[in-house]
Design an enzyme around this catalytic site. Structure first.
Site, mmCIF file in Angstrom:
data_model
loop_
_atom_site.group_PDB
_atom_site.id
_atom_site.type_symbol
_atom_site.label_atom_id
_atom_site.label_comp_id
_atom_site.label_asym_id
_atom_site.label_seq_id
_atom_site.Cartn_x
_atom_site.Cartn_y
_atom_site.Cartn_z
ATOM 1 N N ILE A 74 44.749 40.090 38.818
ATOM 2 C CA ILE A 74 44.904 38.913 39.391
ATOM 3 C C ILE A 74 45.168 38.673 40.673
ATOM 4 O O ILE A 74 45.276 37.825 41.608
ATOM 5 C CB ILE A 74 45.927 38.215 38.696
ATOM 6 C CG1 ILE A 74 46.035 36.446 39.025
ATOM 7 C CG2 ILE A 74 47.483 38.589 38.752
ATOM 8 C CD1 ILE A 74 47.054 35.785 38.111
ATOM 9 N N PRO A 112 43.705 39.699 43.605
ATOM 10 C CA PRO A 112 42.822 39.271 44.440
ATOM 11 C C PRO A 112 42.977 37.527 44.868
ATOM 12 O O PRO A 112 42.803 36.825 45.630
ATOM 13 C CB PRO A 112 41.478 39.614 44.424
ATOM 14 C CG PRO A 112 41.781 40.839 43.664
ATOM 15 C CD PRO A 112 43.285 40.766 42.845
ATOM 16 N N HIS A 120 45.176 47.980 32.564
ATOM 17 C CA HIS A 120 44.813 46.931 31.458
ATOM 18 C C HIS A 120 46.181 46.584 30.742
ATOM 19 O O HIS A 120 45.984 46.035 29.748
ATOM 20 C CB HIS A 120 43.784 47.464 30.684
ATOM 21 C CG HIS A 120 42.504 47.524 31.411
ATOM 22 N ND1 HIS A 120 41.999 48.688 32.268
ATOM 23 C CD2 HIS A 120 41.317 46.588 31.695
ATOM 24 C CE1 HIS A 120 40.843 48.694 32.715
ATOM 25 N NE2 HIS A 120 40.392 47.392 32.325
#
Length: 675
Positions: free
Chosen positions: A423, A425, A465
Site C-alpha cells: 500500500i 506507494p 504478504h
C-alpha cells in the site's frame, strides 16, 4: 493580464501584509489566460500553485483570490485553511476545481480520475454527466510546472490516460526552473519530448509568452479533446519573472543575466505591443492599466478588512456527515446460511453494484479473468462488465488517488490494493490528497471511496504478504478505518462504508477470509440480509464475563480486533467467566464510550493486536484508556502484540514465535488475573 500583473506587484510591495507564503503567475499570464478562456462550466480544471491568471480568466475576482491570500474567513476556496492559489470550487457558472495540494505533480492522478469518471458517465449515458450549453462534452484540464513532470505519479497518470484514452489536457508551463534547480540539472528532456514515450498521448507545444499563439493552441487542444475524447499534452515555454514563492525570492539563486533573458520574453510587454499594432491607442491601454490597478488596489484594501476565521471553525469539515448512524436491517435472518468472510464481502459489493450504477470496482487482478487473488471479487467482472469491474496496472498510487476525481463527478469507487504490504506507494495520494480534501476544501469535496486491503499473517505468507498497517493508517487524519473479524460484520461495515461520504479503508484479514487458520471457524457467520448496515464506530462485546466475577473484582476486559478477537475468545474460554472480549470492529471512528465504560467496570484491561507492539495503535489506546479510567483501575493497562521486528519471517515456526496466539494470550490473562 493587467489585473494579474497589478496583483503581483501589490503583493510584492506589501510583504508585511502578505505574510502567508504565496506564488504568482508573473511571466505565465498569457498561456494561463488562453487556457482558462476555453473552459465551460461543464469542464473541470486543476490549476497549480502559481495559476492565479488562470483563475481570473475563469471569472474569479481579485477580491476572492485575495481572501485566500490573506487567509480570511470568507476565502471561497478553503475558508482560510490553505495557501494562495489553492482553489476548490463547485460554482455552477465556472469550470469545477477539486481540492489542490501543494505537492508538485500530485494533482495528475486525481485529475485524471475526473476524466476517468467522465468517460464512465458517458458510457452509461448517466444524468450525472453535465454538458455545455450546446451539448458540448466536458473536458478536463490539468496544469503543471515543468519540474513536476519528473514525478513518478505523473507518469502513472499519463499511462492510464493513454491506456483508456481519457478526455484530458495536460498543460505544462515550462519556465526552466524548479526553485533553484535548472532544467538541465533535473531532466533529460522537456514534457513535449517526454510525451512521445506515451503512445496515444497527442502533444502540442507553443511559445506560452505569446498570447495569440497560446490562444490558438489552447483552442485547438480543447476542441480536439472535447470532440475526440482523447488525451493531449500542451507544452508551453514561459519566462519566470516573479519569485518561486514569497519565501524563496528570485535574487537568492538566479543570476542577473538569467533574469534579463527571461524579462525579454515578458508576455505583458508582448501583448501590450500586439494591441498597439492592432490599432488600440496608447491612451486606451493606459486607461485599461489604470483601471486594473485601481480594481486590484480596492480589492486588496477590502480584503485586509475582511474577518479572520472564527477559532471555533478549526475542527469543522474533517469529515462530511454520514447518514448511517444506527444499525439497520436483518443481521441474522431465520433462514440464513453461514458464509465465509470472503463471500460475505463479495456479496456486499455485488448487492451495492446491483443497486447503484455509480459504483465501480477496480484494482490489480480483480477483473473477470481471476476475480482477485483471494477470489474476493469472483464473478463481479462477469456480472457487471469490464467498464465497471476492471484490472489496473501495478499502480497503487493511481488506484487510490483516482478515487478523488471519480468521487468529484458523483461516482462511488470501490478499489483494492492487493496486499497491505504494497500500500505504501499509495500513501502519497492517501495522505496528500484524499485525507485533506474535505477539510481544505471547506467541506466541498469529501472523497467517497472504499479502499479494500487484504492484511495480516496466516501461515508462511512471508515478509511482503503478511504485514499489518493499521497504526500507519491511523496516523493519517481524515480517513476512516474498519477491521472486521467475521462475515456478518464485514458485510454490514462494507454497506456503511459505501454510504459514508468519506474515505474508508477496509482492512480484511487474509487468515479469516476462509477460516482456514485453526481457531477461526467463528469468522463464518449467518449472512445478513441485503438490507443490513452496521454503522462505523460501534464496538461489540463478543464474550461476556460472569457478573459475580465482575462484582468480586476477578474479571478482565480484552480490547481487540481482527485476528485478535479469535485469539482472545479462545483464551477466555479456559477462565470460566473471568474475561470479557470487546471487538472494536472499526479503529476510526473508535467506540471509546463502550471501551471506557467496560474497563471502568472490570478495573483490568488488555489491549491485544497482531501488529508489532512498539509505537502501535494498541499502545496508544492503552494510554488513552489509562488516562480516562485511571481511578477505576486495579492494575496497569497492558498492551500485547507481535514482536517488534521489521517484517514477518516466512518460516512458519519463526512466524509463530513473532505473533501472538491464543496460548500466549491465555498466559498473559493468567498473569494479569494473578491466576
Amino acid at each position: 493580464m493587467a489585473t494579474a500583473r497589478a496583483m503581483a506587484d501589490l503583493y510584492d510591495n506589501n510583504r508585511q501584509v502578505c505574510k502567508y507564503v504565496h506564488s504568482t503567475s508573473k511571466g505565465h499570464e498569457a498561456i494561463q489566460i488562453a487556457a482558462g478562456a476555453q473552459l465551460l462550466p461543464c469542464d473541470y480544471v486543476s490549476p497549480y500553485y502559481r495559476d492565479d491568471s488562470l483563475l481570473l480568466s475563469l471569472g474569479f475576482t481579485p477580491y476572492e483570490l485575495m481572501l485566500q491570500l490573506l487567509a480570511k474567513a470568507e476565502d471561497p476556496f478553503s475558508g482560510g485553511r490553505s495557501y494562495y492559489c489553492h482553489p476548490s470550487s463547485k460554482n455552477n457558472d465556472k469550470a469545477k476545481i477539486i481540492h489542490q495540494s501543494s505537492a508538485t505533480g500530485m494533482q495528475a492522478i486525481p485529475t485524471t480520475g475526473i476524466a476517468q469518471g467522465l468517460q464512465y458517465l458517458q458510457q452509461i449515458d448517466a444524468a450525472l454527466l453535465q454538458k455545455g450549453p450546446e451539448e458540448e462534452m466536458p473536458v478536463v484540464l490539468c496544469s503543471f510546472g515543468d519540474n513536476s513532470i519528473t514525478e513518478g505519479e505523473v507518469s502513472e497518470a499519463f499511462q492510464f490516460a493513454v491506456l483508456k484514452q481519457l478526455p484530458i489536457i495536460y498543460l505544462v508551463q515550462d519556465n526552466q526552473w524548479g526553485i533553484s534547480v535548472t532544467a538541465q540539472e533535473a531532466r533529460a528532456m522537456n514534457a513535449y519530448e517526454y510525451a512521445k514515450g506515451f503512445k496515444g498521448l497527442y502533444a502540442l507545444q507553443v511559445d506560452g509568452s505569446d498570447y495569440i499563439a497560446s490562444h490558438i493552441i489552447m483552442q485547438q487542444a480543447v476542441s480536439f479533446v472535447r470532440k475526440y475524447r482523447k488525451p493531449m499534452l500542451v507544452h508551453a515555454s514561459v519566462p519566470l519573472l516573479g519569485h518561486h514563492t514569497s519565501g524563496v525570492r528570485k535574487e537568492f539563486y538566479r543570476p542577473a543575466e538569467d533574469l534579463n533573458q527571461h524579462t525579454k520574453k515578458d508576455p505583458y510587454i508582448k501583448l501590450r505591443q500586439a494591441l498597439l499594432d492592432a490599432g488600440l491607442m496608447q491612451d486606451e491601454i493606459s486607461q485599461l492599466e489604470k483601471n486594473a490597478h485601481a480594481e486590484a488596489l480596492a480589492a486588496f484594501n477590502k480584503a485586509q478588512q475582511a474577518a479572520d476565521p472564527a477559532l471555533s471553525t478549526v475542527d469543522k469539515h474533517v469529515f462530511a456527515p454520514t447518514p448511517v448512524m444506527a444499525e439497520q436491517g436483518t443481521r441474522t435472518p431465520a433462514d440464513g446460511e453461514k458464509v465465509m468472510m470472503v463471500d460475505a464481502a463479495l456479496h456486499a459489493v455485488e448487492e451495492i453494484m446491483e443497486k447503484h450504477p455509480e459504483a465501480l470496482f477496480y484494482g490489480q487482478d480483480v477483473g473477470e479473468r481471476l476475480g482477485g487473488v483471494f477470489r474476493e471479487a469472483a464473478t463481479l467482472g462477469q456480472k457487471f462488465g469490464s467498464h465497471r469491474v476492471f484490472n489496473t496496472a501495478i499502480q497503487e498510487a493511481y488506484i487510490v488517488g483516482s478515487t478523488v476525481g471519480m468521487s468529484a463527478v458523483g461516482l462511488k469507487p470501490i478499489v483494492e490494493v492487493q496486499f497491505a504490504d504494497y500500500i505504501y506507494p499509495a500513501f502519497n495520494q492517501l495522505v496528500t490528497e484524499i485525507s485533506k480534501s474535505c477539510y481544505l476544501s471547506n467541506g466541498k469535496f469529501p472523497v467517497q471511496m472504499i479502499l479494500r486491503v487484504p492484511t495480516g499473517a496466516y501461515g508462511g505468507g512471508g515478509p511482503y504478504h503478511s504485514g499489518s498497517i493499521e497504526s500507519t493508517l491511523l496516523s493519517i487524519k481524515g480517513i476512516k478505518v474498519c477491521y472486521p473479524s467475521n462475515a456478518a460484520d464485514i458485510k454490514g461495515l462494507m454497506k456503511a462504508a459505501f454510504y459514508d461520504p468519506n474515505p474508508v479503508v477496509m482492512l480484511e484479514h487474509k487468515g479469516l477470509y476462509w477460516s482456514k487458520v485453526p481457531g477461526t471457524d467463528n469468522a463464518k457467520r449467518i449472512e445478513p440480509d441485503a438490507d443490513y448496515i452496521l454503522p462505523l464506530g460501534k464496538a461489540d462485546i463478543v464474550v461476556n464475563a460472569k457478573q459475580e466475577k465482575i462484582e468480586d473484582g476477578e474479571s478482565l476486559c480484552v480490547v481487540t480486533y481482527g485476528m485478535g478477537v479469535h485469539w482472545a475468545t479462545a483464551a477466555a474460554a479456559v477462565f470460566g467467566g473471568n474475561v470479557e472480549v470487546i471487538d472494536l470492529r472499526t479503529l476510526y471512528p473508535l467506540d471509546e464510550a463502550l471501551i471506557f465504560e467496560r474497563v471502568k467496570l472490570h478495573g483490568k484491561c488488555l489491549v491485544l493486536t497482531e501488529e508489532q507492539i512498539n509505537n502501535s495503535f494498541a499502545e496508544a489506546l492503552a494510554y488513552r484508556i489509562t488516562k480516562q479510567c485511571f481511578k477505576y483501575l486495579d492494575s496497569p493497562v497492558e498492551a500485547m502484540g507481535a514482536l517488534s521486528l521489521p517484517a514477518v519471517p516466512i518460516n512458519i515456526a519463526l512466524e509463530a514465535e513473532m505473533l501472538p496466539s491464543a496460548e500466549k494470550v491465555k498466559e498473559k490473562i493468567a498473569q494479569m488475573l494473578g491466576a
